[in-house]
Motif scaffolding. Structure first.
Motif, PDB file in Angstrom:
ATOM      1  N   SER A  16       0.826  -1.209   0.000  1.00 61.65           N
ATOM      2  CA  SER A  16       0.000   0.000   0.000  1.00 61.65           C
ATOM      3  C   SER A  16       0.859   1.258   0.000  1.00 61.65           C
ATOM      4  O   SER A  16       0.572   2.233  -0.698  1.00 61.65           O
ATOM      5  CB  SER A  16      -0.928  -0.010   1.220  1.00 61.65           C
ATOM      6  N   GLN A  17       1.950   1.236   0.775  1.00 59.92           N
ATOM      7  CA  GLN A  17       2.847   2.392   0.836  1.00 59.92           C
ATOM      8  C   GLN A  17       3.538   2.628  -0.505  1.00 59.92           C
ATOM      9  O   GLN A  17       3.678   3.770  -0.949  1.00 59.92           O
ATOM     10  CB  GLN A  17       3.886   2.176   1.936  1.00 59.92           C
ATOM     11  N   VAL A  18       3.971   1.543  -1.150  1.00 60.51           N
ATOM     12  CA  VAL A  18       4.652   1.692  -2.440  1.00 60.51           C
ATOM     13  C   VAL A  18       3.676   2.219  -3.488  1.00 60.51           C
ATOM     14  O   VAL A  18       4.012   3.106  -4.282  1.00 60.51           O
ATOM     15  CB  VAL A  18       5.277   0.360  -2.890  1.00 60.51           C
ATOM     16  N   ARG A  19       2.461   1.680  -3.492  1.00 57.30           N
ATOM     17  CA  ARG A  19       1.456   2.164  -4.455  1.00 57.30           C
ATOM     18  C   ARG A  19       1.163   3.649  -4.230  1.00 57.30           C
ATOM     19  O   ARG A  19       1.015   4.419  -5.195  1.00 57.30           O
ATOM     20  CB  ARG A  19       0.170   1.334  -4.329  1.00 57.30           C
ATOM     21  N   ALA A  20       1.085   4.061  -2.979  1.00 62.81           N
ATOM     22  CA  ALA A  20       0.830   5.468  -2.676  1.00 62.81           C
ATOM     23  C   ALA A  20       1.978   6.342  -3.181  1.00 62.81           C
ATOM     24  O   ALA A  20       1.754   7.435  -3.726  1.00 62.81           O
ATOM     25  CB  ALA A  20       0.635   5.655  -1.175  1.00 62.81           C
ATOM     26  N   GLU A  21       3.219   5.866  -3.021  1.00 59.12           N
ATOM     27  CA  GLU A  21       4.355   6.652  -3.499  1.00 59.12           C
ATOM     28  C   GLU A  21       4.375   6.711  -5.020  1.00 59.12           C
ATOM     29  O   GLU A  21       4.691   7.755  -5.605  1.00 59.12           O
ATOM     30  CB  GLU A  21       5.677   6.073  -2.992  1.00 59.12           C
ATOM     31  N   ILE A  22       4.015   5.609  -5.668  1.00 59.52           N
ATOM     32  CA  ILE A  22       3.952   5.611  -7.131  1.00 59.52           C
ATOM     33  C   ILE A  22       2.942   6.653  -7.605  1.00 59.52           C
ATOM     34  O   ILE A  22       3.206   7.423  -8.542  1.00 59.52           O
ATOM     35  CB  ILE A  22       3.578   4.208  -7.658  1.00 59.52           C
ATOM     36  N   LYS A  23       1.794   6.712  -6.949  1.00 59.70           N
ATOM     37  CA  LYS A  23       0.781   7.692  -7.346  1.00 59.70           C
ATOM     38  C   LYS A  23       1.257   9.117  -7.087  1.00 59.70           C
ATOM     39  O   LYS A  23       1.006  10.033  -7.891  1.00 59.70           O
ATOM     40  CB  LYS A  23      -0.537   7.413  -6.626  1.00 59.70           C
ATOM     41  N   GLY A  48      14.052   4.592  -7.753  1.00 62.46           N
ATOM     42  CA  GLY A  48      15.147   3.656  -7.574  1.00 62.46           C
ATOM     43  C   GLY A  48      14.733   2.217  -7.754  1.00 62.46           C
ATOM     44  O   GLY A  48      15.344   1.304  -7.179  1.00 62.46           O
ATOM     45  N   MET A  49      13.705   1.982  -8.581  1.00 58.15           N
ATOM     46  CA  MET A  49      13.217   0.630  -8.846  1.00 58.15           C
ATOM     47  C   MET A  49      13.462   0.297 -10.311  1.00 58.15           C
ATOM     48  O   MET A  49      13.677   1.187 -11.142  1.00 58.15           O
ATOM     49  CB  MET A  49      11.702   0.537  -8.569  1.00 58.15           C
ATOM     50  N   SER A  50      13.404  -0.985 -10.620  1.00 58.11           N
ATOM     51  CA  SER A  50      13.430  -1.393 -12.018  1.00 58.11           C
ATOM     52  C   SER A  50      12.014  -1.290 -12.572  1.00 58.11           C
ATOM     53  O   SER A  50      11.033  -1.314 -11.824  1.00 58.11           O
ATOM     54  CB  SER A  50      13.929  -2.831 -12.152  1.00 58.11           C
ATOM     55  N   GLY A  51      11.906  -1.179 -13.899  1.00 59.14           N
ATOM     56  CA  GLY A  51      10.590  -1.141 -14.523  1.00 59.14           C
ATOM     57  C   GLY A  51       9.752  -2.366 -14.194  1.00 59.14           C
ATOM     58  O   GLY A  51       8.602  -2.250 -13.755  1.00 59.14           O
ATOM     59  N   PRO A  52      10.306  -3.575 -14.356  1.00 58.18           N
ATOM     60  CA  PRO A  52       9.519  -4.774 -14.032  1.00 58.18           C
ATOM     61  C   PRO A  52       9.064  -4.810 -12.577  1.00 58.18           C
ATOM     62  O   PRO A  52       7.977  -5.312 -12.281  1.00 58.18           O
ATOM     63  CB  PRO A  52      10.506  -5.909 -14.332  1.00 58.18           C
ATOM     64  N   ALA A  53       9.877  -4.277 -11.654  1.00 55.04           N
ATOM     65  CA  ALA A  53       9.471  -4.270 -10.247  1.00 55.04           C
ATOM     66  C   ALA A  53       8.249  -3.371 -10.041  1.00 55.04           C
ATOM     67  O   ALA A  53       7.317  -3.716  -9.308  1.00 55.04           O
ATOM     68  CB  ALA A  53      10.626  -3.786  -9.371  1.00 55.04           C
ATOM     69  N   LEU A  54       8.239  -2.215 -10.700  1.00 60.66           N
ATOM     70  CA  LEU A  54       7.094  -1.315 -10.539  1.00 60.66           C
ATOM     71  C   LEU A  54       5.829  -1.916 -11.138  1.00 60.66           C
ATOM     72  O   LEU A  54       4.727  -1.706 -10.616  1.00 60.66           O
ATOM     73  CB  LEU A  54       7.405   0.032 -11.199  1.00 60.66           C
ATOM     74  N   ASP A  62      -2.293   2.575 -18.132  1.00 59.40           N
ATOM     75  CA  ASP A  62      -3.734   2.839 -18.036  1.00 59.40           C
ATOM     76  C   ASP A  62      -4.287   2.472 -16.665  1.00 59.40           C
ATOM     77  O   ASP A  62      -5.192   3.130 -16.153  1.00 59.40           O
ATOM     78  CB  ASP A  62      -4.490   2.077 -19.126  1.00 59.40           C
ATOM     79  N   GLU A  63      -3.749   1.403 -16.079  1.00 56.66           N
ATOM     80  CA  GLU A  63      -4.192   1.023 -14.735  1.00 56.66           C
ATOM     81  C   GLU A  63      -3.843   2.111 -13.721  1.00 56.66           C
ATOM     82  O   GLU A  63      -4.651   2.437 -12.835  1.00 56.66           O
ATOM     83  CB  GLU A  63      -3.539  -0.301 -14.323  1.00 56.66           C
ATOM     84  N   LEU A  64      -2.664   2.695 -13.874  1.00 52.67           N
ATOM     85  CA  LEU A  64      -2.263   3.785 -12.981  1.00 52.67           C
ATOM     86  C   LEU A  64      -3.128   5.020 -13.210  1.00 52.67           C
ATOM     87  O   LEU A  64      -3.586   5.651 -12.253  1.00 52.67           O
ATOM     88  CB  LEU A  64      -0.782   4.122 -13.199  1.00 52.67           C
TER      89      LEU A  64
END
Length: 235
Positions: A16-23, A48-54, A62-64
Motif C-alpha cells: 500500500s505504501q509503495v502504491r501510494a508513493e507511485i501515485k 530507484g526501482m526497475s521497470g519490471p518491479a514497478l 492505463d491502470e495507474l
C-alpha cells in the motif's frame, strides 16, 4: 492466532505504501509534463526501482491513470457530497467545485481537461461522477420554479420561454427524452436543464481559468465565475 479483521499484514502495508508513493510520483510527473506523458519507467527510475518491479504494483500505464482518476473523482464526490448534506445550495456548490479545482488543478484537469489519447475509463469511474451529478440535481430541485427569468424577449416573441417552440422548451423536451445521464433521479425537465447548464458553465469557466486562457485579459476570473452563477439563477 487468527489475524484480526481489517488488520493488514506487513506485506500488505508495504504494498500500500509503495502504491501510494507511485501515485505521488505520477502526480508530480503530470504536473511537469501532463497526463499523456506519464511513464511508469520514469517513475520507477525516480523511485530507484526497475521497470519490471514497478509493474508488480500497477500492471500498465492505463491502470495507474485509472487509479489517479478514481482518486480524483472520489475526492471531488466526497467534497461535494459533504457540503450538499450540510445544506449547500447550487451556487455554494459552485464555489465548492471552484475551491477544489484551484487547490489541486492537476487533479481537476485530469478528469475534466483534455482526454488522454488512447485511454478509456472503466464504468466504475462514471458511477462516482454520478454521485456528483445527483448532488447537483438535488440542489437544483430545491430552487423555486418561479425564479425570475433573465432579461430577454417578451411573451410575444417567438423565442420567449412562454412561446411554443422556444429553444428552452424544445431542449427540455429533448433532455427529458434523453435523461440517462441523470440515473434514476426524479428531477423534472426544468431541474435537469438547470443542473446541466450549471455543470457546463461552471466547468467551462474553470477549465479556461486553470488552463491559463484568462491570463492577460485584465479581469478577475472569480468575478466572471460569480456572474455565471448569478445568470444561472436568473433563468
Amino acid at each position: 492466532m487468527a489475524k484480526a479483521a481489517g488488520t493488514a499484514s506487513p506485506r500488505e502495508r508495504y504494498r500500500s505504501q509503495v502504491r501510494a508513493e507511485i501515485k505521488e510520483r505520477a502526480w508530480e510527473q503530470i504536473a511537469d509534463a501532463g497526463a499523456s506523458a506519464l511513464s511508469l519507467n520514469a517513475i520507477a527510475k525516480r523511485m530507484g526501482m526497475s521497470g519490471p518491479a514497478l509493474y508488480r504494483y500497477f500492471g500498465s500505464r492505463d491502470e495507474l491513470i485509472t487509479e489517479l482518476i478514481r482518486d480524483a473523482y472520489r475526492g471531488l464526490a466526497d467534497t461535494v457530497g459533504a457540503n450538499a448534506r450540510d445544506g449547500a445550495d447550487l451556487p455554494e456548490l459552485g464555489h465548492v467545485l471552484r475551491r477544489w479545482a484551484l487547490e489541486d488543478p492537476h487533479r481537476y484537469l485530469l478528469i475534466f481537461g483534455t482526454p488522454v489519447p488512447g485511454y478509456h475509463a472503466p464504468e466504475d469511474v462514471t458511477a462516482i461522477s454520478q454521485e456528483i451529478m445527483s448532488a447537483l440535481l438535488d440542489a437544483s430541485a430545491k430552487l423555486p420554479d418561479d425564479s425570475p427569468e433573465a432579461a430577454g424577449p417578451g411573451p410575444g416573441d417567438p423565442s420567449s420561454p412562454d412561446s411554443p417552440g422556444s429553444p428552452d422548451v424544445d431542449f427540455e423536451q429533448h433532455i427529458e427524452a434523453h435523461r440517462q445521464w441523470a440515473g434514476d433521479h426524479p428531477a423534472t425537465p426544468v431541474e435537469l436543464h438547470r443542473a446541466l447548464s450549471f455543470w457546463t458553465r461552471v466547468h467551462g469557466v474553470l477549465s479556461l481559468e486553470l488552463s491559463g486562457h484568462f491570463s492577460g485579459m485584465g479581469f478577475d476570473p472569480a468575478t466572471l465565475f460569480e456572474a455565471e452563477l448569478a445568470a444561472l439563477l436568473r433563468r
